[in-house]
Design an enzyme around this catalytic site. Structure first.
Site, PDB file in Angstrom:
ATOM      1  N   THR A   1       0.833  -1.200   0.000  1.00  0.00           N
ATOM      2  CA  THR A   1       0.000   0.000   0.000  1.00  0.00           C
ATOM      3  C   THR A   1       0.866   1.248   0.000  1.00  0.00           C
ATOM      4  O   THR A   1       0.627   2.199  -0.755  1.00  0.00           O
ATOM      5  CB  THR A   1      -0.940   0.005   1.218  1.00  0.00           C
ATOM      6  OG1 THR A   1      -1.727  -1.182   1.211  1.00  0.00           O
ATOM      7  CG2 THR A   1      -1.850   1.213   1.189  1.00  0.00           C
ATOM      8  N   ASP A   2       1.883   1.276   0.849  1.00  0.00           N
ATOM      9  CA  ASP A   2       2.828   2.397   0.856  1.00  0.00           C
ATOM     10  C   ASP A   2       3.511   2.537  -0.507  1.00  0.00           C
ATOM     11  O   ASP A   2       3.646   3.641  -1.040  1.00  0.00           O
ATOM     12  CB  ASP A   2       3.899   2.181   1.928  1.00  0.00           C
ATOM     13  CG  ASP A   2       3.440   2.621   3.305  1.00  0.00           C
ATOM     14  OD1 ASP A   2       2.469   3.390   3.398  1.00  0.00           O
ATOM     15  OD2 ASP A   2       4.056   2.181   4.295  1.00  0.00           O
ATOM     16  N   LEU A   3       3.971   1.428  -1.045  1.00  0.00           N
ATOM     17  CA  LEU A   3       4.718   1.473  -2.298  1.00  0.00           C
ATOM     18  C   LEU A   3       3.840   1.941  -3.457  1.00  0.00           C
ATOM     19  O   LEU A   3       4.262   2.768  -4.273  1.00  0.00           O
ATOM     20  CB  LEU A   3       5.324   0.103  -2.601  1.00  0.00           C
ATOM     21  CG  LEU A   3       6.359  -0.381  -1.581  1.00  0.00           C
ATOM     22  CD1 LEU A   3       6.757  -1.817  -1.865  1.00  0.00           C
ATOM     23  CD2 LEU A   3       7.590   0.516  -1.583  1.00  0.00           C
TER      24      LEU A   3
ATOM     25  N   GLY B   1       3.235   5.587  -3.121  1.00  0.00           N
ATOM     26  CA  GLY B   1       4.411   6.312  -3.597  1.00  0.00           C
ATOM     27  C   GLY B   1       4.472   6.377  -5.111  1.00  0.00           C
ATOM     28  O   GLY B   1       4.823   7.413  -5.691  1.00  0.00           O
TER      29      GLY B   1
END
Length: 416
Positions: free
Chosen positions: A184-186, A189
């Site tokens: 999710t973070d990636l 980003g």
């Protein structure tokens, strides 16, 4: 055709990075890899949270641990680090002055968290209307959850990914499972990188910047792709299917005599070839299995037959035979095997970059390949405040005495 190398794609673009942990730093590392000058603003003394997310730590030339966590190193190469206490009026003023000179500002503070420092979008827009200002939060700038904190793990659960990841509930090991990396973070980003590049392109037409509102939850829901549509077209929520595919059969892990391999049949011709390789040609003529839609419907009848056939030969024999027949298949590698893979080596994914403590540190190359303005890993992740004096001197024109006083005040204001 040989192309002459041109300046990096984002050469001349300056980015002010007020992010920490992973989603924001992943975005700004992309921009840095593409050639932008990225100035990472960090809290004095402690810096980015992930500097302490270890072990493991980056090793020095003698194999000893440094103070730099490997987690931090994965998302911060090619950046400059400036230690600033933005809670102090003097520190906030330095950030505002830098923002006047920047094309992009990326931040991941809680909604409204920068307003009290005069570093919110409206305040910065007043001094730099051409700035592209990207805010990354768990739930976005609006909605009933806007003020909640959001971390990757909880968003994987709330956003539905864990409901379709992991073994089936009725099998051993079944139940909710997060992905092996913070996807999710990636993905946030990556989406943020795309949004910033689009806003810069639009600025070339309008001359104006804009505010980008990025949310982990939005990105998590959007990235569910075909699983979203499986639900939206049927009204039935997809369930965990382990290593199987919801829409393709066979597309899963099989056990061989001595290990496991992935078979990824993507069309009916590949299924015919696969059946020939495993000695089950009659399956390709069976009306239940001839077409993919039939194989999906009759999955429970087909898979046990295939699984039994796959147990008859060693993994590597299957891999060679399937490759020769044009059937997509592959091993399940550990990371040490990944980095020894001849294709990974040939593509130059492992690179060494300079580092002030370690001499050089390993990094994984950005996968974007531009023929005329290639991406480069120029510097390793910076030490905390490594470039404070340089940026204050070169970007803001501060004297050596002013710089020394500012750095000393920074430390004192944090209580250290």
């Amino acid at each position: 055709m040989t192309e002459s190398h041109r300046p990096a794609a984002l050469s001349g673009i300056r980015v002010l990075d007020l992010t920490r942990v992973l989603a924001g730093p992943w975005c700004t590392q992309n921009l840095a890899d593409l050639g932008a000058e990225v100035i990472k603003i960090e809290r004095p003394v402690s810096g980015d949270d992930t500097r302490n997310w270890g072990p493991p730590y980056v090793k020095d030339a003698y194999g000893r641990d440094t103070t730099e966590a490997a987690y931090y190193a994965c998302a911060n190469r090619n950046k400059y680090s400036v230690a600033v206490d933005i809670a102090s009026p003097r520190g906030a003023d330095v950030v505002r002055r830098l923002a006047r000179q920047c094309d992009v500002l990326v931040e991941n503070f809680k909604v409204g968290g920068l307003r009290k420092y005069g570093l919110d979008y409206d305040s910065i827009r007043a001094v730099n209307p051409a700035l592209v200002y990207c805010s990354i939060t768990g739930f976005g700038q609006t909605g009933p959850y806007a003020n909640r904190p959001g971390y990757d793990f909880m968003i994987q659960g709330l956003g539905g990914l864990m409901s379709i990841t992991g073994e089936r509930d009725d099998l051993p090991g079944g139940g909710p499972q997060k992905a092996g990396v913070a996807v999710t973070d990636l993905m946030t980003g990556m989406y943020s990188t795309v949004a910033i590049l689009a806003a810069l392109l639009e600025r070339g037409r309008s001359g104006e910047g804009q505010h980008i509102d990025m949310a982990l939850l939005d990105c998590q829901v959007a990235m569910l792709a075909n699983q979203n549509m499986n639900y939206l077209t049927t009204g039935q929520a997809p369930r965990r299917a382990g290593n199987a595919h919801q829409n393709l059969v066979p597309y899963q892990v099989f056990a061989a005599q001595d290990g496991h391999l992935i078979v990824a049949v993507g069309n009916d011709m590949q299924f015919q070839a696969y059946c020939r390789v495993i000695g089950q040609e009659s399956l390709a003529e069976d009306r239940r299995f001839r077409r993919n839609n039939g194989r999906v419907v009759h999955r429970e009848a087909l898979i046990p037959i295939l699984a039994e056939a796959m147990k008859r030969r060693p993994r590597d024999e299957w891999l060679l035979a399937l490759e020769q027949a044009g059937v997509p298949a592959g091993p399940i590698n550990t990371l040490d095997q990944v980095h020894q893979n001849p294709q990974v080596k040939a593509r130059g994914l492992l690179q060494m970059v300079p580092h002030p403590l370690a001499g050089h540190v390993p990094t994984v190359a950005n996968p974007i390949r531009l023929s005329a303005s290639p991406l480069t890993a120029r510097r390793g992740p910076p030490l905390l405040g490594e470039h404070t004096a340089m940026i204050l001197r070169e970007r803001l024109g501060m004297s050596e005495a002013e710089i020394a006083d500012f750095i000393a005040a920074n430390v004192n204001q944090t209580g250290h």
